[in-house]
Scaffold this motif. Structure first.
Motif, PDB file in Angstrom:
ATOM      1  N   LEU A 397      -8.626   2.699  -5.421  1.00 47.93           N
ATOM      2  CA  LEU A 397      -7.684   1.988  -4.557  1.00 47.93           C
ATOM      3  C   LEU A 397      -8.181   1.956  -3.120  1.00 47.93           C
ATOM      4  O   LEU A 397      -8.211   0.894  -2.480  1.00 47.93           O
ATOM      5  N   PHE A 398      -8.594   3.093  -2.599  1.00 45.68           N
ATOM      6  CA  PHE A 398      -9.071   3.108  -1.213  1.00 45.68           C
ATOM      7  C   PHE A 398     -10.412   2.399  -1.072  1.00 45.68           C
ATOM      8  O   PHE A 398     -10.694   1.796  -0.032  1.00 45.68           O
ATOM      9  N   GLN A 399     -11.234   2.449  -2.093  1.00 40.76           N
ATOM     10  CA  GLN A 399     -12.480   1.691  -2.037  1.00 40.76           C
ATOM     11  C   GLN A 399     -12.199   0.188  -2.010  1.00 40.76           C
ATOM     12  O   GLN A 399     -12.895  -0.561  -1.313  1.00 40.76           O
ATOM     13  N   ARG A 400     -11.162  -0.255  -2.730  1.00 40.64           N
ATOM     14  CA  ARG A 400     -10.768  -1.663  -2.676  1.00 40.64           C
ATOM     15  C   ARG A 400     -10.347  -2.052  -1.255  1.00 40.64           C
ATOM     16  O   ARG A 400     -10.500  -3.217  -0.857  1.00 40.64           O
ATOM     17  N   LEU A 401      -9.822  -1.094  -0.508  1.00 42.89           N
ATOM     18  CA  LEU A 401      -9.430  -1.357   0.881  1.00 42.89           C
ATOM     19  C   LEU A 401     -10.629  -1.337   1.828  1.00 42.89           C
ATOM     20  O   LEU A 401     -10.463  -1.495   3.038  1.00 42.89           O
ATOM     21  N   GLY A 402     -11.832  -1.148   1.295  1.00 43.42           N
ATOM     22  CA  GLY A 402     -13.037  -1.155   2.117  1.00 43.42           C
ATOM     23  C   GLY A 402     -13.379   0.186   2.733  1.00 43.42           C
ATOM     24  O   GLY A 402     -14.168   0.254   3.684  1.00 43.42           O
ATOM     25  N   LYS A 403     -12.810   1.261   2.178  1.00 37.27           N
ATOM     26  CA  LYS A 403     -13.053   2.596   2.732  1.00 37.27           C
ATOM     27  C   LYS A 403     -14.037   3.373   1.870  1.00 37.27           C
ATOM     28  O   LYS A 403     -14.021   3.269   0.642  1.00 37.27           O
ATOM     29  N   GLN A 404     -14.869   4.180   2.540  1.00 43.89           N
ATOM     30  CA  GLN A 404     -15.601   5.195   1.811  1.00 43.89           C
ATOM     31  C   GLN A 404     -14.646   6.354   1.559  1.00 43.89           C
ATOM     32  O   GLN A 404     -13.759   6.631   2.368  1.00 43.89           O
TER      33      GLN A 404
END
Length: 516
Positions: A397-404
């Motif tokens: 989910l957080f990777q989908r938001l562009g976060k490492q």
């Protein structure tokens, strides 16, 4: 009382890096400046260094050549203390030794005019104690510049127990006229910055000691999620582990070994081993031409869930709802319960609150950020009992938001959240004790150590009870007093509750008459 006139002489005693910087600041403000050092050669060298800096400024077009020529002619060295007799302000920047400084100021008091101000640039010694042997301690105060003095705007104007308010006001206005940003504070251990900043280092070291994460990962989370300019491991390597640990130990001792300021055993071992940071070639990290800095832990790619349910108000993390929807993940709202994000596998994603994942069934915690949209990294924590599916969905989910994503150990309060809560608590306590105003603390922490927000700004943004509740949970899990919320923090939340009730017209419960 007004600022010291530009026509008056300013003297600097101590020709080291700080002395040179302070002399340059006073010089560029228009004063005649004299530099004195017990080593006359060092004083002459300092004058030459400042003159060279001024001339380089002119060569780069930052000041007019006529201005540079005038400034170069207004600075000189003083062979003896007697040569400082006409100084309206004398600022000391010698070795951090109480006996040395007291002897110096006793000698200066015999030389300068009765209306001259005497100031120390100490960062850790008591201004009150330094003034203790003076016949006229009312004109003595602290002017704590930050290194490099010509570049950093903050100056702590420190009033000792006997400092005359008029003297402090004159110094404040003088420094303000020099283009600096002064903040007023009382003479307490660490003043503002070195007192309030302790948790920034201490909580990072505690997470490391608790095996929560390695130094590179902790630094990355505080930078890329928390918005801090540097991580505490890299910063203490830059400062020097011996220097940083000495300040921590001094504040701890000055507060009668309060658990709030307990030094790190891991840092002590680093100092004992001679790994002092950049200056020794190795600290928390290795340095040198062939050194390879360790990289933060970053999770491998995972599939993002197609939908989530947001249960309750996410409070400080409410910004995530828009980010999740913008990333193409369907969001369903459930008004009651929470707050948490329900994942498809029935696991829950919860903002760090001082508790641990192991206490719940299938919970992943995520860390605090002042700007979830701008953050480039998010820390998650889970216990051994957290299902692989839940952790994978949270990471995805957080990777989908562009976060490492950095997955850390199951430490209560995680990294950014516990650090910010402690900063808020120490600030509330300091303000309640009259050390400084909340506004001056915020200014000091943003300008002195480049924090993304001042602690009081954090407190207002996060809500009246956030820090208190997180620290209460931490105190239950890590007893001993370090995380016990201060009375000031409790009262701060209570006062805001009462103010809200009064504004709403609800009145407030209380005692009448002679209530105890």
């Amino acid at each position: 009382m007004t600022a010291i006139e530009r026509s008056r002489t300013v003297a600097v005693v101590g020709a080291g890096t700080m002395g040179q910087g302070i002399a340059q600041v006073a010089l560029m403000a228009g004063h005649r400046v004299l530099v004195h050092d017990v080593n006359a050669g060092l004083a002459a060298d300092a004058v030459g260094i400042v003159r060279d800096r001024v001339e380089r400024m002119a060569a780069k077009g930052r000041i007019e050549r006529a201005e540079a020529a005038d400034a170069v002619g207004r600075i000189g060295s003083a062979a003896t203390l007697a040569d400082l007799a006409d100084a309206a302000l004398v600022i000391e920047a010698v070795v951090e030794d109480t006996a040395v400084k007291r002897a110096l100021f006793a000698a200066l008091e015999e030389v300068v005019a009765p209306d001259a101000l005497l100031a120390t640039n100490t960062s850790s010694l008591s201004v009150t104690e330094l003034a203790g042997g003076l016949a006229h301690p009312g004109r003595f105060l602290g002017l704590h510049f930050f290194n490099p003095a010509p570049l950093l705007p903050l100056v702590e104007v420190v009033s000792g127990f006997a400092t005359d308010p008029a003297a402090a006001e004159s110094a404040y206005r003088t420094v303000l006229g020099w283009g600096k940003t002064p903040v007023r504070c009382a003479d307490t251990p660490g003043f503002i910055v070195n007192r309030i900043a302790r948790p920034f280092y201490a909580e990072a070291f505690a997470v490391y000691e608790e095996q929560g994460a390695d130094p590179a990962t902790i630094d990355a989370v505080l930078r890329e999620c928390g918005g801090f300019r540097m991580g505490p491991f890299a910063l203490t390597d830059l400062i020097g582990q011996d220097v940083n640990e000495a300040v921590t130990r001094s504040v701890w001792e000055s507060f009668h070994r309060s658990p709030k300021f307990t030094p790190s055993l891991a840092q002590r071992r680093l100092v004992q081993s001679g790994r002092l940071g950049r200056k020794s070639g190795h600290g928390w990290f290795p340095y040198g031409p062939d050194a390879q800095l360790p990289q933060p832990h970053t999770a491998a790619p995972e599939e993002a869930p197609e939908k989530v349910t947001v249960v309750g108000d996410l409070g400080p993390a409410a910004e995530l709802v828009d980010l999740i929807e913008e990333a193409g993940v369907a969001v369903t709202a459930a008004g009651s319960g929470g707050p948490y994000i329900q994942l498809p596998g029935e696991g829950q994603l919860v903002l760090a609150d001082g508790r641990t994942s192991v206490e719940f069934t299938d919970v992943v915690y995520f860390d605090l950020s002042p700007d979830y949209r701008g953050a480039t990294r998010i820390a998650l924590s889970a216990s051994a009992d957290t299902s692989e599916r839940t952790l994978a969905e949270a990471v995805g989910l957080f990777q989908r938001l562009g976060k490492q994503v950095s997955v850390i150990g199951d430490v209560p309060g995680m990294i950014v959240a516990r650090t910010v809560a402690m900063l808020i608590d120490l600030t509330a306590d300091a303000v309640a004790r009259g050390v400084a105003t909340a506004e001056d603390v915020d200014t000091a922490m943003k300008l002195g150590v480049n924090y993304p927000l001042g602690p009081s700004e954090w407190q207002r943004r996060l809500g009246r009870d956030w820090a208190y509740d997180l620290l209460h949970h931490l105190d239950e899990r890590c007893p001993g007093g370090r995380y016990a919320p201060s009375l000031a923090l409790f009262k701060l939340g209570y006062a805001e509750d009462a103010a809200d009730a009064e504004e709403a017209g609800d009145g407030a419960d209380g005692q009448d008459g002679d209530g105890a």
